[in-house]
Write a protein that holds these residues in place. Structure first.
Motif, PDB file in Angstrom:
ATOM      1  N   ARG A   1      58.573  30.077  46.363  1.00  0.00           N
ATOM      2  CA  ARG A   1      59.812  30.437  45.696  1.00  0.00           C
ATOM      3  C   ARG A   1      59.797  29.934  44.255  1.00  0.00           C
ATOM      4  N   VAL A   2      60.511  30.649  43.387  1.00  0.00           N
ATOM      5  CA  VAL A   2      60.711  30.208  42.015  1.00  0.00           C
ATOM      6  C   VAL A   2      62.213  30.199  41.741  1.00  0.00           C
ATOM      7  N   THR A   3      62.679  29.189  41.049  1.00  0.00           N
ATOM      8  CA  THR A   3      64.099  29.057  40.725  1.00  0.00           C
ATOM      9  C   THR A   3      64.330  29.461  39.273  1.00  0.00           C
ATOM     10  N   LEU A   4      65.281  30.379  39.057  1.00  0.00           N
ATOM     11  CA  LEU A   4      65.630  30.834  37.709  1.00  0.00           C
ATOM     12  C   LEU A   4      67.088  30.476  37.426  1.00  0.00           C
ATOM     13  N   GLU A   5      67.305  29.711  36.361  1.00  0.00           N
ATOM     14  CA  GLU A   5      68.641  29.228  36.035  1.00  0.00           C
ATOM     15  C   GLU A   5      68.997  29.565  34.592  1.00  0.00           C
ATOM     16  N   GLY A   6      70.300  29.477  34.297  1.00  0.00           N
ATOM     17  CA  GLY A   6      70.760  29.607  32.921  1.00  0.00           C
ATOM     18  C   GLY A   6      71.177  31.006  32.544  1.00  0.00           C
ATOM     19  N   ALA A   7      70.877  31.391  31.304  1.00  0.00           N
ATOM     20  CA  ALA A   7      71.363  32.640  30.716  1.00  0.00           C
ATOM     21  C   ALA A   7      70.554  33.835  31.202  1.00  0.00           C
ATOM     22  N   LEU A   8      70.711  34.147  32.481  1.00  0.00           N
ATOM     23  CA  LEU A   8      70.048  35.290  33.098  1.00  0.00           C
ATOM     24  C   LEU A   8      71.118  36.167  33.754  1.00  0.00           C
ATOM     25  N   LYS A   9      70.820  37.445  33.912  1.00  0.00           N
ATOM     26  CA  LYS A   9      71.801  38.339  34.521  1.00  0.00           C
ATOM     27  C   LYS A   9      72.048  38.002  35.981  1.00  0.00           C
ATOM     28  N   LYS A  10      70.989  37.602  36.697  1.00  0.00           N
ATOM     29  CA  LYS A  10      71.138  37.225  38.103  1.00  0.00           C
ATOM     30  C   LYS A  10      70.291  35.992  38.408  1.00  0.00           C
ATOM     31  N   PRO A  11      70.759  34.807  37.973  1.00  0.00           N
ATOM     32  CA  PRO A  11      70.013  33.589  38.292  1.00  0.00           C
ATOM     33  C   PRO A  11      69.989  33.364  39.800  1.00  0.00           C
ATOM     34  N   GLY A  12      68.972  32.669  40.259  1.00  0.00           N
ATOM     35  CA  GLY A  12      68.866  32.405  41.686  1.00  0.00           C
ATOM     36  C   GLY A  12      67.479  31.958  42.068  1.00  0.00           C
ATOM     37  N   ILE A  13      67.214  31.942  43.379  1.00  0.00           N
ATOM     38  CA  ILE A  13      65.904  31.565  43.920  1.00  0.00           C
ATOM     39  C   ILE A  13      65.239  32.831  44.442  1.00  0.00           C
ATOM     40  N   TYR A  14      64.029  33.111  43.945  1.00  0.00           N
ATOM     41  CA  TYR A  14      63.343  34.358  44.270  1.00  0.00           C
ATOM     42  C   TYR A  14      61.975  34.077  44.887  1.00  0.00           C
ATOM     43  N   PRO A  15      61.552  34.911  45.850  1.00  0.00           N
ATOM     44  CA  PRO A  15      60.218  34.746  46.444  1.00  0.00           C
ATOM     45  C   PRO A  15      59.134  35.277  45.520  1.00  0.00           C
ATOM     46  N   LEU A  16      57.985  34.642  45.539  1.00  0.00           N
ATOM     47  CA  LEU A  16      56.815  35.142  44.830  1.00  0.00           C
ATOM     48  C   LEU A  16      56.007  35.977  45.816  1.00  0.00           C
ATOM     49  N   THR A  17      55.939  37.264  45.581  1.00  0.00           N
ATOM     50  CA  THR A  17      55.245  38.152  46.520  1.00  0.00           C
ATOM     51  C   THR A  17      53.941  38.671  45.944  1.00  0.00           C
ATOM     52  N   GLY A  18      53.407  37.995  44.970  1.00  0.00           N
ATOM     53  CA  GLY A  18      52.155  38.377  44.339  1.00  0.00           C
ATOM     54  C   GLY A  18      51.975  37.528  43.094  1.00  0.00           C
ATOM     55  N   LYS A  19      50.882  37.731  42.406  1.00  0.00           N
ATOM     56  CA  LYS A  19      50.655  36.988  41.173  1.00  0.00           C
ATOM     57  C   LYS A  19      51.735  37.354  40.165  1.00  0.00           C
ATOM     58  N   THR A  20      52.467  36.360  39.672  1.00  0.00           N
ATOM     59  CA  THR A  20      53.653  36.585  38.855  1.00  0.00           C
ATOM     60  C   THR A  20      53.571  35.788  37.564  1.00  0.00           C
ATOM     61  N   THR A  21      53.910  36.428  36.448  1.00  0.00           N
ATOM     62  CA  THR A  21      53.942  35.744  35.157  1.00  0.00           C
ATOM     63  C   THR A  21      55.384  35.391  34.804  1.00  0.00           C
ATOM     64  N   LEU A  22      55.549  34.662  33.716  1.00  0.00           N
ATOM     65  CA  LEU A  22      56.883  34.259  33.260  1.00  0.00           C
ATOM     66  C   LEU A  22      57.765  35.473  32.995  1.00  0.00           C
ATOM     67  N   LEU A  23      57.244  36.469  32.283  1.00  0.00           N
ATOM     68  CA  LEU A  23      58.036  37.668  32.001  1.00  0.00           C
ATOM     69  C   LEU A  23      58.422  38.400  33.280  1.00  0.00           C
ATOM     70  N   GLN A  24      57.511  38.464  34.229  1.00  0.00           N
ATOM     71  CA  GLN A  24      57.808  39.137  35.494  1.00  0.00           C
ATOM     72  C   GLN A  24      58.861  38.379  36.291  1.00  0.00           C
ATOM     73  N   ALA A  25      58.812  37.043  36.232  1.00  0.00           N
ATOM     74  CA  ALA A  25      59.807  36.234  36.935  1.00  0.00           C
ATOM     75  C   ALA A  25      61.194  36.469  36.341  1.00  0.00           C
ATOM     76  N   ILE A  26      61.277  36.530  35.019  1.00  0.00           N
ATOM     77  CA  ILE A  26      62.559  36.801  34.366  1.00  0.00           C
ATOM     78  C   ILE A  26      63.073  38.181  34.736  1.00  0.00           C
TER      79      ILE A  26
END
Length: 231
Positions: A128-153
């Protein structure tokens, strides 16, 4: 003649300075971001031997020369997978080499001679990756493949209107310590700054433009090109 020579020398100097600037710019693209601790299950699987399989991971299993045994298997909540001839097999908590050896051993016990089993983690959804702050939908998301910073955002549907493009911080546990790095997303999008890979348990914080939080103070101390610092 001296005037012409002066112009030639000036042109050569300008070209040299331009080349140095270009070299310095591109040198910053390859900043080495350390992966998380490998003694835990954290982190996306990249073929290393330390990743431990978790619930909901999707495994691609191949047995050399036996096409009928090749298949994909999802790890259930109990950490088990079900395979032909073998039935239920405990996969959770094992490394990939450990699981390959276990399957080869069990296939060799009355089914195959010297079986060669290869396993690839197609989806590591236990991470899982946690995204916080000034995002449209902050939350905890699963990593279902190789993921970069831009893809996580993008998983959080992008940045909010008041997000600070230069105020993105990535936190990670490395060598038993919590470390962080700041990123300029505009520079990442332009290809002037690396787009780092995201691992399980990473935390991404996007600052609001003009905010005065503790993260803002952290941003002032971080080098411009995303070097991880111990917090």
């Amino acid at each position: 003649m001296n005037k012409i020579w002066s112009w030639i020398m000036l042109g050569a100097l300008c070209a040299l300075l331009s080349a140095c600037a270009s070299s310095s710019k591109h040198a910053n693209q390859g900043v080495d971001l350390p992966p998380p601790d490998t003694t835990t299950a954290s982190g996306a699987y990249e073929g290393g031997s330390d990743y431990r399989v978790g619930a909901q991971d999707l495994l691609e299993i191949s047995v050399f020369g036996v096409q009928d045994l090749n298949r994909q298997a999802r790890v259930n909540s109990n950490g088990q997978i079900t395979l032909p001839l073998l039935g239920a097999v405990m996969a959770g908590g094992r490394t990939i080499p450990e699981l390959e050896a276990e399957l080869a051993k069990r296939y060799a016990e009355g089914f195959l001679q010297n079986p060669q089993v290869t396993i690839f983690v197609k989806e590591y959804t236990s991470q899982r990756v946690t995204l916080e702050g000034a995002l449209k939908k902050p939350g905890i998301y699963p990593l279902t493949g190789k993921t970069t910073l831009l893809q996580a955002i993008a998983m959080a549907e992008g940045m909010a209107e008041m997000a600070d493009l230069q105020g993105v911080i990535l936190f990670r546990q490395v060598d038993g310590e919590r470390k962080g790095a700041a990123f300029d997303i505009a520079a990442v999008r332009r290809g002037e700054m690396m787009d780092p890979q995201i691992y399980g348990d990473d935390i991404i914080v996007v600052e609001h433009s003009g905010s005065r939080s503790a993260f803002r103070e952290f941003l002032r101390t971080v080098p411009a090109w995303a070097l991880f610092l111990t917090l």
